[in-house]
Structure formats: C-alpha cells, structure tokens
Motif scaffolding. Sequence first.
Motif, short mmCIF file in Angstrom:
data_model
loop_
_atom_site.label_atom_id
_atom_site.label_comp_id
_atom_site.label_asym_id
_atom_site.label_seq_id
_atom_site.Cartn_x
_atom_site.Cartn_y
_atom_site.Cartn_z
N ARG A 243 40.17 -32.63 -0.14
CA ARG A 243 40.37 -33.80 0.72
C ARG A 243 39.85 -35.04 0.00
O ARG A 243 38.66 -35.12 -0.31
CB ARG A 243 39.65 -33.59 2.06
N VAL A 244 40.75 -35.98 -0.21
CA VAL A 244 40.44 -37.14 -1.06
C VAL A 244 40.48 -38.43 -0.25
O VAL A 244 41.32 -38.61 0.63
CB VAL A 244 41.46 -37.23 -2.22
N ALA B 95 41.81 -40.29 3.56
CA ALA B 95 41.08 -41.51 3.92
C ALA B 95 41.34 -42.60 2.90
O ALA B 95 41.53 -42.34 1.71
CB ALA B 95 39.58 -41.23 4.00
N ALA B 96 41.37 -43.84 3.38
CA ALA B 96 41.51 -44.99 2.50
C ALA B 96 40.92 -46.20 3.19
O ALA B 96 40.93 -46.29 4.42
CB ALA B 96 42.98 -45.24 2.15
N PRO C 200 35.49 -35.23 7.33
CA PRO C 200 35.44 -34.39 6.12
C PRO C 200 36.24 -35.00 4.96
O PRO C 200 37.45 -35.13 5.04
CB PRO C 200 36.06 -33.07 6.58
N VAL C 201 35.53 -35.37 3.90
CA VAL C 201 36.14 -35.86 2.67
C VAL C 201 35.37 -35.22 1.51
O VAL C 201 34.14 -35.35 1.45
CB VAL C 201 36.09 -37.40 2.56
N ASP C 202 36.07 -34.54 0.62
CA ASP C 202 35.40 -33.87 -0.49
C ASP C 202 35.03 -34.82 -1.61
O ASP C 202 34.02 -34.65 -2.27
CB ASP C 202 36.30 -32.75 -1.05
N GLY C 203 35.89 -35.82 -1.84
CA GLY C 203 35.63 -36.75 -2.93
C GLY C 203 36.38 -38.05 -2.76
O GLY C 203 37.44 -38.09 -2.14
N TYR C 204 35.81 -39.10 -3.31
CA TYR C 204 36.41 -40.43 -3.23
C TYR C 204 36.70 -40.96 -4.63
O TYR C 204 35.88 -40.82 -5.55
CB TYR C 204 35.46 -41.42 -2.56
N PHE C 205 37.87 -41.58 -4.78
CA PHE C 205 38.19 -42.37 -5.97
C PHE C 205 37.88 -43.82 -5.63
O PHE C 205 38.45 -44.38 -4.69
CB PHE C 205 39.65 -42.20 -6.34
#
Length: 352
Positions: free
Chosen positions: A29-30, A56-57, A108-113
């Motif tokens: 999940r990004v 997500a953004a 729930p978000v595993d990682g963010y750019f």
Amino acid sequence: MSVSINPTSLHPQPLSHQGRGEENPNPIRVGVLGFGGLGQAAARVLAPKREMILVAAADQKGYAYAAAGLDPDASIATYQAQGSLGYLESAGTLSSQSIQDLIEQANPVDGYFLALPNLPNTFMASVAQQFIQSGWRGVLVDAMKRTSAVQQMLALSEELQAAGITYMTGCGATPGLLTAAAALAAQSYSEIHSVKITFGVGIANWEAYRATIREDIAHLPGYDVERARGMSDREVEALLDETNGILTLENMEHADDVMLELAGIVERDRVTVGGVVDTRNPKKPLSTNVQVTGRTFEGKISTHTFTLGDETSMAANVCGPAFGYLKAGVALHRRGIYGLFTAAEVMPQFVK
C-alpha cells in the motif's frame, strides 16, 4: 547509515512473486506526497502494477485516501481542474496541513514516496520529522538532489531507526538510478579515478514540473535555493525566455557525491554532475549517462559508460527507481531492519 535488526524476523516471508496476469491479494500500500508533475506521473506508473497499489496522496490543500486504491485518472483530473485532491469525490479531504492530517488518520500505508519539492532545503527533513513524531512505522523514499539536503537526512538516521522507519534517500534518477549504476560499474576497478554524470531532460512545458525546474534554477550561477524559491512564475518565464528555454547546469551540488563516498567507492570531490534541461521540447537535448573511470588490477585505465535510452522520460527515470527502492525498503522493514539507506547501498527490486 544506521540500522536496527529484529533477530526474531531474520527469516522473513519473501515478497510475493505472482505470475503474469495473477492478482496479488496483498499488494504494498503506497502513498504519494506531492501531486505536481512528479506525483501525477507516480500515480500513472503505479496504475498497472500488481505488487503495489496507490491508496493515499496529498498536496498543499488536501489529501485523498481509499483503501481499495485511488483512481489515477480521477485523481489527476480532480487535481488539475480544482487544484487539490481534497475535492476528490468520496476520498478527498481539504486540509491546510494535509501531510500531518493524512499521517494522523492512521490509515494503513506501507510506504510513502515523497514526491515533494525540497524548497526550502530543509523541507524534506522536516517532513521526515513529522513521520518520526507521529509514531508511524513504515518505509519512506525520496528523490532529493542536493548533497546538503541528504546530509540533513543522515543527521536523522538514529531517530529514524528508533522510530521503526526504513528511509531510502536519493532514489530518483540522479541521485538514484545513475548512482547505483556507478556503484556497480566501479566493481571492475581497483581504484576509481572519477565518476561523471551528465543528464539531458526534455519537457514540453515547464509548468508541469514547476518545483523541479525551480530546483534546477537554484544551481545556476548567481542563484541559490532561496532565490529560486522566491521567483514568481512570471520571473521564471522571463529567465527561460532569455535562455530560449534551455538550462545548462555544471558542477551541481548533487548528492551522488556523498552517497558514493558513504558507500566507500570514491571520494566526493571526484564526482561531478551536470546537464542540460530543455523546458520547451520533450526531446532530450543530450543522452543521460554516467561515466566511471578507474584503474584495473592489471594497471589498465578504462571507462565504463552507462547510457539511458533517450525515449525514457525524466518521470520514468525518477518514479521507476523510487518504487523499486520502496519495494526493497519494504523487504528490509519486514525483516526488522530500520534506519537510513542510500541508492548506492541497496539494490532496488523490480515492481511487477
């Protein structure tokens, strides 16, 4: 780099490797922070992936979250028409502190750019501190350029480790893809004499990448980060009119130098970065490449050259590696390995 290892999870379940056409029941999940040209390109890059899903953004005025995944076309259309993802039907929320609010929602978000402009030069480090203070645990990836900005992240290494965050810094094109290529090319030599990175970027309209172009302007003689940040769009256009849309950049303050030095490959003063940006033509003004010159164990002097295909855009060469490093970061995080890593220290993993 500093890491923390959880000894109970040294033998993790590997990331799933679905065959072509199979659905992944547990995609990574990004989230993407920043929804300008780079953030929108990131959404498009993720759209066909099976191993990652954009949930997500956020932009300056709002954010959007959808557990089943955000529709990239609808997200981009909403942002372009109304100026914020906060207006996205059923998923958007308007906010003047969008990043903080998105983090605090505990979705729930595993990682963010972090597709954010690093203007001012301390901005990315301040975002990292927001994540540290929030108690969130996961993977963060940036595509920062400046040596001084990456050094600020290095100073946060122990805090990131203690917070249970795996942070991948300098993971775009340069620093990033070309830095990693230099690290690999260096293996042929007993001694590295120089690393020379030359990039060519072509974009049809500078307004699609306003923050990126301002960061480039900051490298021009007579300019700095604060001056570039304070320029109005009209002032940027006037400068580009003077140069016929071309920005020629030499001896840039690029973090490839500190990253290659930290990896024990070459002293930073032997690394040079420069290039040409055409803000009015999508065709690259020159081919992007990295040249690594060194001496072999037989005493021969030679140069390896790695050249990117001219058809690959800046967005493709930044977003692709960023998500490859995010996947690698998730694998580390699931093993209980936290802290700061650079693109010269870890191999990216291809995202299917």
